[in-house]
Design an enzyme around this catalytic site. Sequence first.
Site, short mmCIF file in Angstrom:
data_model
loop_
_atom_site.label_atom_id
_atom_site.label_comp_id
_atom_site.label_asym_id
_atom_site.label_seq_id
_atom_site.Cartn_x
_atom_site.Cartn_y
_atom_site.Cartn_z
N ASP A 67 0.83 -1.21 0.00
CA ASP A 67 0.00 0.00 0.00
C ASP A 67 0.86 1.26 0.00
O ASP A 67 2.08 1.20 0.18
CB ASP A 67 -0.96 0.00 1.20
CG ASP A 67 -0.34 -0.60 2.46
OD1 ASP A 67 0.90 -0.54 2.59
OD2 ASP A 67 -1.07 -1.11 3.31
N HIS A 134 -7.30 -4.98 9.86
CA HIS A 134 -7.01 -4.78 8.43
C HIS A 134 -5.75 -5.52 8.00
O HIS A 134 -4.84 -5.76 8.81
CB HIS A 134 -6.97 -3.29 8.05
CG HIS A 134 -5.78 -2.51 8.49
ND1 HIS A 134 -5.80 -1.14 8.67
CD2 HIS A 134 -4.49 -2.87 8.79
CE1 HIS A 134 -4.61 -0.71 9.04
NE2 HIS A 134 -3.80 -1.74 9.12
N GLU A 139 -9.63 -2.20 5.00
CA GLU A 139 -10.24 -1.92 6.30
C GLU A 139 -11.49 -2.79 6.50
O GLU A 139 -11.96 -3.40 5.54
CB GLU A 139 -10.62 -0.42 6.35
CG GLU A 139 -9.47 0.55 6.08
CD GLU A 139 -8.48 0.67 7.25
OE1 GLU A 139 -8.42 -0.24 8.10
OE2 GLU A 139 -7.76 1.69 7.30
C1 F6R Z 1 1.52 -1.61 5.99
C2 F6R Z 1 0.27 -2.34 6.08
C3 F6R Z 1 -0.54 -2.37 7.33
C4 F6R Z 1 0.28 -2.73 8.56
C5 F6R Z 1 -0.59 -2.72 9.81
C6 F6R Z 1 0.23 -2.96 11.07
O1 F6R Z 1 2.08 -1.71 4.72
O2 F6R Z 1 -0.13 -2.88 5.11
O3 F6R Z 1 -1.59 -3.28 7.18
O4 F6R Z 1 0.85 -4.00 8.39
O5 F6R Z 1 -1.25 -1.51 9.92
O6 F6R Z 1 1.06 -1.87 11.26
P1 F6R Z 1 2.18 -1.85 12.41
O7 F6R Z 1 3.19 -2.87 12.02
O8 F6R Z 1 2.74 -0.46 12.38
O9 F6R Z 1 1.47 -2.19 13.68
#
Ligand code: F6R
Length: 239
Positions: A67, A134, A139
């Site tokens: 993303d 997500h 989402e």
């Molecule tokens: C990032 C992504 C998100 C994260 C998720 C967890 O490229 O796709 O889905 O993997 O928001 O984020 P952290 O690791 O910061 O808790």
Amino acid sequence: MEIYIEKNYNDVSKRASDIITTLLKKRPTAILGLSTGSTPLKLYNNLVGKFKKKEISFKKIKTFNLDEYLSLSPTDENSYRYFMWKNLFSKIDIDVKNTFFPTDFKPNYKNYDKKIKLFGGIDLQILGIGRNGHIAFNEPNAKFSSRTREIFLAKTTIEYNARFFKDTESVPKKAVTMGIKTIMEARQIILIINGENKSKIVYDALFGSVSTKVPASILQRHKNVIVILDKMAAQDFKK
Ligand code: F6R
């Protein structure tokens, strides 16, 4: 689904980087799906270490990121391209021309999925999970049949990701994300999770009903998923 509960974040990152190392040794032309955020930081750091010790090379691989925020330029320090450059790409022998982000395909996001197919599909997709369940920026209530597209970030995601920005207002409202169907087409998926704040959602995703309310629950239907989490994230498993 294989599940590994590790002592701590270091061990989660070690197991994940060992799996990727094994793949790259076997298949130097592998196609990797990459994630950003806090969780994969140590994993990327470990891969840099293995590259420096000449255990692995990234010269022939291709990468597709999950993303990217829609309104940020690639040089903005909060863009995911910048994140990947800073934490991985600038420290290894990858050819940046082989690194792809969905926003590069604006507005024809279908071509992102086409490009992945053209290269033969993703061999290994790294995933994290959001506190709202997500995966990528799919989402809650995103369709399981979704493809790469523009989305509005959930309020919970904006609030959680505000830690990287000046304030909540500065977090972009829109992003482009790989779709759930695209993610599910990867031949192998590694889901990495750490920290107590993810324990409830991880339990729901892995053991609850498969529902668009918890997008990550779809992973229960994938044939080759490895979940690696630390004890804190697994604390609800016993209850
Ligand atoms: C990032 C992504 C998100 C994260 C998720 C967890 O490229 O796709 O889905 O993997 O928001 O984020 P952290 O690791 O910061 O808790």
